[in-house]
Design a protein around this motif. Sequence first.
Motif, short mmCIF file in Angstrom:
data_model
loop_
_atom_site.label_atom_id
_atom_site.label_comp_id
_atom_site.label_asym_id
_atom_site.label_seq_id
_atom_site.Cartn_x
_atom_site.Cartn_y
_atom_site.Cartn_z
N UNK A 138 0.83 -1.21 0.00
CA UNK A 138 0.00 0.00 0.00
C UNK A 138 0.86 1.26 0.00
N UNK A 139 1.98 1.23 0.74
CA UNK A 139 2.88 2.39 0.72
C UNK A 139 3.48 2.62 -0.64
N UNK A 140 3.89 1.53 -1.32
CA UNK A 140 4.44 1.67 -2.66
C UNK A 140 3.39 2.17 -3.64
N UNK A 141 2.14 1.71 -3.48
CA UNK A 141 1.07 2.14 -4.38
C UNK A 141 0.73 3.61 -4.16
N UNK A 142 0.74 4.06 -2.92
CA UNK A 142 0.49 5.47 -2.64
C UNK A 142 1.57 6.35 -3.26
N UNK A 143 2.82 5.95 -3.11
CA UNK A 143 3.92 6.71 -3.72
C UNK A 143 3.82 6.69 -5.24
N UNK A 144 3.38 5.57 -5.80
CA UNK A 144 3.24 5.47 -7.25
C UNK A 144 2.18 6.45 -7.76
N UNK A 145 1.03 6.52 -7.10
CA UNK A 145 -0.01 7.48 -7.51
C UNK A 145 0.46 8.91 -7.29
N UNK A 191 -8.07 6.81 -1.52
CA UNK A 191 -8.56 5.45 -1.24
C UNK A 191 -7.46 4.59 -0.64
N UNK A 192 -6.27 4.63 -1.26
CA UNK A 192 -5.16 3.80 -0.78
C UNK A 192 -4.65 4.30 0.56
N UNK A 193 -4.59 5.62 0.73
CA UNK A 193 -4.09 6.18 1.98
C UNK A 193 -5.01 5.82 3.15
N UNK A 194 -6.32 5.86 2.93
CA UNK A 194 -7.26 5.48 3.98
C UNK A 194 -7.11 4.00 4.32
N UNK A 195 -6.85 3.18 3.31
CA UNK A 195 -6.70 1.75 3.56
C UNK A 195 -5.47 1.45 4.41
N UNK A 196 -4.43 2.27 4.29
CA UNK A 196 -3.22 2.04 5.10
C UNK A 196 -3.52 2.13 6.59
#
Length: 621
Positions: A274-281, A324-329
């Motif tokens: 999730x951290x990598x996906x947040x940085x990617x977005x 969405x991804x940040x809230x999921x973290x």
Amino acid sequence: MSSSYKALTRIYRPQTFDDIVSQEHVSNTLKNAIANNRLSHAYLFCGPRGVGKTTMARVLARTVNEVDKNIGAEELNNTLNIVEIDAASNNSVDDVRSLRERVRIPPQSGRYKIYIVDEVHMLSKQAFNALLKTLEEPPEHVIFIFATTEPHRILPTILSRCQRFDFRRIKIEEIVTRLNDISKMESIDIDNESLHVIAKRADGALRDALGILDQAIAFCGTSIKYEDLHRALNMVSSESMFELTEAINRNDPSAGMALLHNLLHTGNDILEFLGALTEHFRNLYLAKDTQNFYLIEATDETKDRFKKTSGFFSNDDLMRMMHIVHEAQFSIRNAQQPRIHLEITLLKLFHMARGDSLKELLSRLATLEKNIVTGKLDSVTPSGFDDKSEKATPSTDTKKSKPAPSQKTSSQTPFDRNTSATPGNAPPETGGESDIFGTPTFRRPQNHLSAVALPGKTGKTETDNRMRGNLALSTEPIPASQTIHKGANSSVLNDSELKHASSLEEVQDFWPDYLQHLQAETSNMLSFSIQRTRPVALDEGVITLECNDSFTQDLIREQQRKLSKIAREHLGYAIRFTSRLVEYQKRTDTVEDPYAHFSKLQKSDPKLKQLIELFGAELEY
């Protein structure tokens, strides 16, 4: 490479100020202090881990005492003039008392006796207080150098007695340059992409970067490739992130779920993913503007790929995806089934509506609302009609609603939710009604949704197109006793017989009569709200009412059909209503103090003053 293993962090520890990376603001200050003979008796080095605090202290001690270069950094502690103390294990008052006794002994060789205290924040409060006097007035031959990662835990009395230097996090490019130099000296073949991965993983700490490079060499040998490095560090590769982004763009949730399964099967951590996906977005958002490329920590090739991929999404889309991804973290930490929670988050990304479609929908709704307010509903073609040039025609197989019993009247009931309307020519038994613009009047359903019957191409009436109450429809059902049928015996004027107001003055003339009929026909709330407004403009039969609160404005918008009906039935005018909100004007007149007014009355009326003195009257307020 050397035949005997030694960690790279120990081999390549800097021995001069010039060897220390990214801390020039500290190095230059200390070099000038040494050159000008302005050394302080106490220094405090603060900063995150692995940025060179202890190394800087050792270089300062080596330079001041002119230690031979053949003596390594770790061997300095063996000399009599440089003493390193670990405050984590020597944090009691007794340890500080022992230190105070040793401080009195002058250096055996060299100019200064230097004490390097690492992790000084671990000292107890009593130990700090025991050190205060010695730290403030030490012997001339003593220099204290404190290093800490948590300066906020140090007593202010200690901070005020030291020269403080804050160390910076080391930039990605500087770490890459240093790693590249060390790799050449160690004869390690490593690509630039792998160097960036190591530098990002180190999070600004050069010591951590050298440790990761050591681990990569142990796994891959002297030739380090990007794919092998990801397997060694068990990291989520940027290639996987781009594949997931392309699947989201194609709206292919199956490919995304398969990719997630493979990543988790290989042992990737969910939070790390999730951290990598947040940085990617985040990088995709920044890549929308080439001026922000310097904020993306990646190679030039990867930046170009971010730029190309960012064109698939709008800024609003990327912001929502990041959210969405940040809230999921945060929520996934307490989830009982983290993987299921992660899969739900991923499906949200795939099924998320794009910003372009939302803007188009909002635009169509705004157009529909505008046409309904202005009485042009017939010109709006429902969604799905192919022929936009033809207006919707009423269905010929419209069902009739059954008459409902009533004690007051024998008229038929208005439309219910499942009954379609025939504009303009509804027979009496259907309960249909047309206003002066030819628009059918519908009964408001109890769930505050207005059923607007729009015919489809097949000839059947569609009643699923419901609009909210803010689309100028009444919030109350029209009583059967007030239902008007064209062609029936009624005192209500026909469309051709209705009057049209020509000026605002004409509206103001009949406005008092209109308010009286409004009070008799409607609820107290509606009547009172309209009485607080005033007509300020007339434009093509539409009267603008000026109001000073949003509640009245919304009420006018929702009840304007009823307002128009009362003007038509009782005054014979074909008018519609709109509203304009103005700010409430506060009172500027001042109210006189009652006591001061009472005193004036006594002075102006001697008899009143005599009565007050006689009976002892006082103002009750």
